[in-house]
Scaffold this motif. Structure first.
Motif, PDB file in Angstrom:
ATOM      1  N   THR A   1      43.393  -4.493  37.943  1.00  0.00           N
ATOM      2  CA  THR A   1      42.522  -3.409  38.361  1.00  0.00           C
ATOM      3  C   THR A   1      43.230  -2.648  39.475  1.00  0.00           C
ATOM      4  O   THR A   1      43.604  -3.225  40.486  1.00  0.00           O
ATOM      5  CB  THR A   1      41.173  -3.948  38.849  1.00  0.00           C
ATOM      6  N   TRP A   2      43.433  -1.349  39.247  1.00  0.00           N
ATOM      7  CA  TRP A   2      44.071  -0.479  40.228  1.00  0.00           C
ATOM      8  C   TRP A   2      42.996   0.330  40.939  1.00  0.00           C
ATOM      9  O   TRP A   2      41.988   0.720  40.333  1.00  0.00           O
ATOM     10  CB  TRP A   2      45.042   0.475  39.557  1.00  0.00           C
ATOM     11  N   THR A   3      43.220   0.610  42.213  1.00  0.00           N
ATOM     12  CA  THR A   3      42.296   1.416  43.005  1.00  0.00           C
ATOM     13  C   THR A   3      43.039   2.645  43.544  1.00  0.00           C
ATOM     14  O   THR A   3      44.264   2.627  43.693  1.00  0.00           O
ATOM     15  CB  THR A   3      41.729   0.614  44.192  1.00  0.00           C
ATOM     16  N   ARG A   4      42.284   3.694  43.830  1.00  0.00           N
ATOM     17  CA  ARG A   4      42.893   4.896  44.410  1.00  0.00           C
ATOM     18  C   ARG A   4      43.502   4.536  45.764  1.00  0.00           C
ATOM     19  O   ARG A   4      42.896   3.824  46.557  1.00  0.00           O
ATOM     20  CB  ARG A   4      41.860   5.984  44.607  1.00  0.00           C
TER      21      ARG A   4
ATOM     22  N   MET B   1      44.684   1.468  29.116  1.00  0.00           N
ATOM     23  CA  MET B   1      44.074   1.679  30.414  1.00  0.00           C
ATOM     24  C   MET B   1      42.707   2.316  30.235  1.00  0.00           C
ATOM     25  O   MET B   1      42.510   3.146  29.347  1.00  0.00           O
ATOM     26  CB  MET B   1      44.984   2.595  31.229  1.00  0.00           C
ATOM     27  N   LYS B   2      41.773   1.920  31.106  1.00  0.00           N
ATOM     28  CA  LYS B   2      40.417   2.456  31.047  1.00  0.00           C
ATOM     29  C   LYS B   2      39.960   2.793  32.456  1.00  0.00           C
ATOM     30  O   LYS B   2      40.126   2.001  33.381  1.00  0.00           O
ATOM     31  CB  LYS B   2      39.471   1.431  30.426  1.00  0.00           C
ATOM     32  N   LEU B   3      39.374   3.977  32.613  1.00  0.00           N
ATOM     33  CA  LEU B   3      38.771   4.378  33.879  1.00  0.00           C
ATOM     34  C   LEU B   3      37.358   3.819  33.901  1.00  0.00           C
ATOM     35  O   LEU B   3      36.554   4.099  33.010  1.00  0.00           O
ATOM     36  CB  LEU B   3      38.756   5.903  33.997  1.00  0.00           C
ATOM     37  N   THR B   4      37.045   2.996  34.907  1.00  0.00           N
ATOM     38  CA  THR B   4      35.731   2.360  34.975  1.00  0.00           C
ATOM     39  C   THR B   4      34.721   3.285  35.643  1.00  0.00           C
ATOM     40  O   THR B   4      35.102   4.221  36.357  1.00  0.00           O
ATOM     41  CB  THR B   4      35.790   1.042  35.781  1.00  0.00           C
ATOM     42  N   PRO B   5      33.422   3.028  35.475  1.00  0.00           N
ATOM     43  CA  PRO B   5      32.402   3.837  36.160  1.00  0.00           C
ATOM     44  C   PRO B   5      32.528   3.780  37.680  1.00  0.00           C
ATOM     45  O   PRO B   5      32.119   4.706  38.371  1.00  0.00           O
ATOM     46  CB  PRO B   5      31.082   3.207  35.694  1.00  0.00           C
ATOM     47  N   GLU B   6      33.129   2.707  38.203  1.00  0.00           N
ATOM     48  CA  GLU B   6      33.313   2.567  39.655  1.00  0.00           C
ATOM     49  C   GLU B   6      34.493   3.387  40.161  1.00  0.00           C
ATOM     50  O   GLU B   6      34.754   3.437  41.367  1.00  0.00           O
ATOM     51  CB  GLU B   6      33.528   1.091  40.030  1.00  0.00           C
ATOM     52  N   GLY B   7      35.277   3.976  39.249  1.00  0.00           N
ATOM     53  CA  GLY B   7      36.426   4.785  39.649  1.00  0.00           C
ATOM     54  C   GLY B   7      37.717   4.015  39.780  1.00  0.00           C
ATOM     55  O   GLY B   7      38.691   4.519  40.336  1.00  0.00           O
ATOM     56  N   THR B   8      37.739   2.778  39.289  1.00  0.00           N
ATOM     57  CA  THR B   8      38.983   2.008  39.276  1.00  0.00           C
ATOM     58  C   THR B   8      39.602   2.103  37.884  1.00  0.00           C
ATOM     59  O   THR B   8      38.952   2.546  36.932  1.00  0.00           O
ATOM     60  CB  THR B   8      38.729   0.526  39.621  1.00  0.00           C
ATOM     61  N   LEU B   9      40.853   1.682  37.786  1.00  0.00           N
ATOM     62  CA  LEU B   9      41.538   1.639  36.498  1.00  0.00           C
ATOM     63  C   LEU B   9      41.753   0.201  36.096  1.00  0.00           C
ATOM     64  O   LEU B   9      42.194  -0.614  36.902  1.00  0.00           O
ATOM     65  CB  LEU B   9      42.910   2.332  36.594  1.00  0.00           C
ATOM     66  N   ARG B  10      41.441  -0.110  34.848  1.00  0.00           N
ATOM     67  CA  ARG B  10      41.728  -1.442  34.298  1.00  0.00           C
ATOM     68  C   ARG B  10      42.892  -1.268  33.346  1.00  0.00           C
ATOM     69  O   ARG B  10      42.756  -0.676  32.285  1.00  0.00           O
ATOM     70  CB  ARG B  10      40.513  -2.019  33.597  1.00  0.00           C
ATOM     71  N   LEU B  11      44.056  -1.757  33.760  1.00  0.00           N
ATOM     72  CA  LEU B  11      45.279  -1.647  32.988  1.00  0.00           C
ATOM     73  C   LEU B  11      45.574  -2.987  32.341  1.00  0.00           C
ATOM     74  O   LEU B  11      45.625  -4.009  33.025  1.00  0.00           O
ATOM     75  CB  LEU B  11      46.438  -1.244  33.897  1.00  0.00           C
ATOM     76  N   THR B  12      45.739  -2.979  31.022  1.00  0.00           N
ATOM     77  CA  THR B  12      46.043  -4.194  30.287  1.00  0.00           C
ATOM     78  C   THR B  12      47.405  -4.043  29.629  1.00  0.00           C
ATOM     79  O   THR B  12      47.672  -3.045  28.969  1.00  0.00           O
ATOM     80  CB  THR B  12      44.980  -4.484  29.207  1.00  0.00           C
TER      81      THR B  12
END
Length: 133
Positions: A128-131, A105-116
């Protein structure tokens, strides 16, 4: 001294993820992320299926002995801290299909999470997960 600084960095980075996150699948399930051990864990909070059937069980689990577990509150993600904004060396479980995947998982600069999640590389799927509010 270095070990204490590293532990503080791990705890702080994982704490920044704490809270509710919306997945793009299953009509927008909500997962609660929280620091655990040397990383982050995720538990199911709700989903459209849970709203329709609050007592839903983990019936798609590959292990018949686990099919009686409640989906609400189920631990579905455990990842270790790797570097600032990145977690991996763990797993993600999808109760909609009963599959367990190697996770990162990586926290993107936009504040979303990219889970692989991968069965084995290159057989991977990314979300892509969002708050969640």
């Amino acid at each position: 001294m270095i070990a204490l600084a590293l532990a503080a960095a791990i705890a702080g980075d994982s704490a920044s993820l704490a809270g509710l996150w919306r997945t793009p699948t299953d009509g927008g399930s909500i997962v609660r992320l929280e620091p655990c051990g040397e990383g982050v864990c995720g538990h199911v909070v709700t989903s459209p299926r849970l709203r329709a059937n609050p007592d839903q069980k983990d019936i798609r689990n590959k292990d018949p002995a686990l099919r009686g577990r409640a989906v609400r509150g189920l631990l579905t993600l455990r990842l270790r801290y790797r570097s600032p904004g990145q977690w991996g060396d763990g797993w993600a479980y999808d109760p909609t299909n009963g599959g367990t995947y190697h996770g990162a998982m990586k926290l993107t600069p936009e504040g979303t999470l990219r889970l692989t999640g991968c069965i084995v590389v290159p057989l991977c799927r990314t979300q892509t997960w969002t708050r969640a509010n």
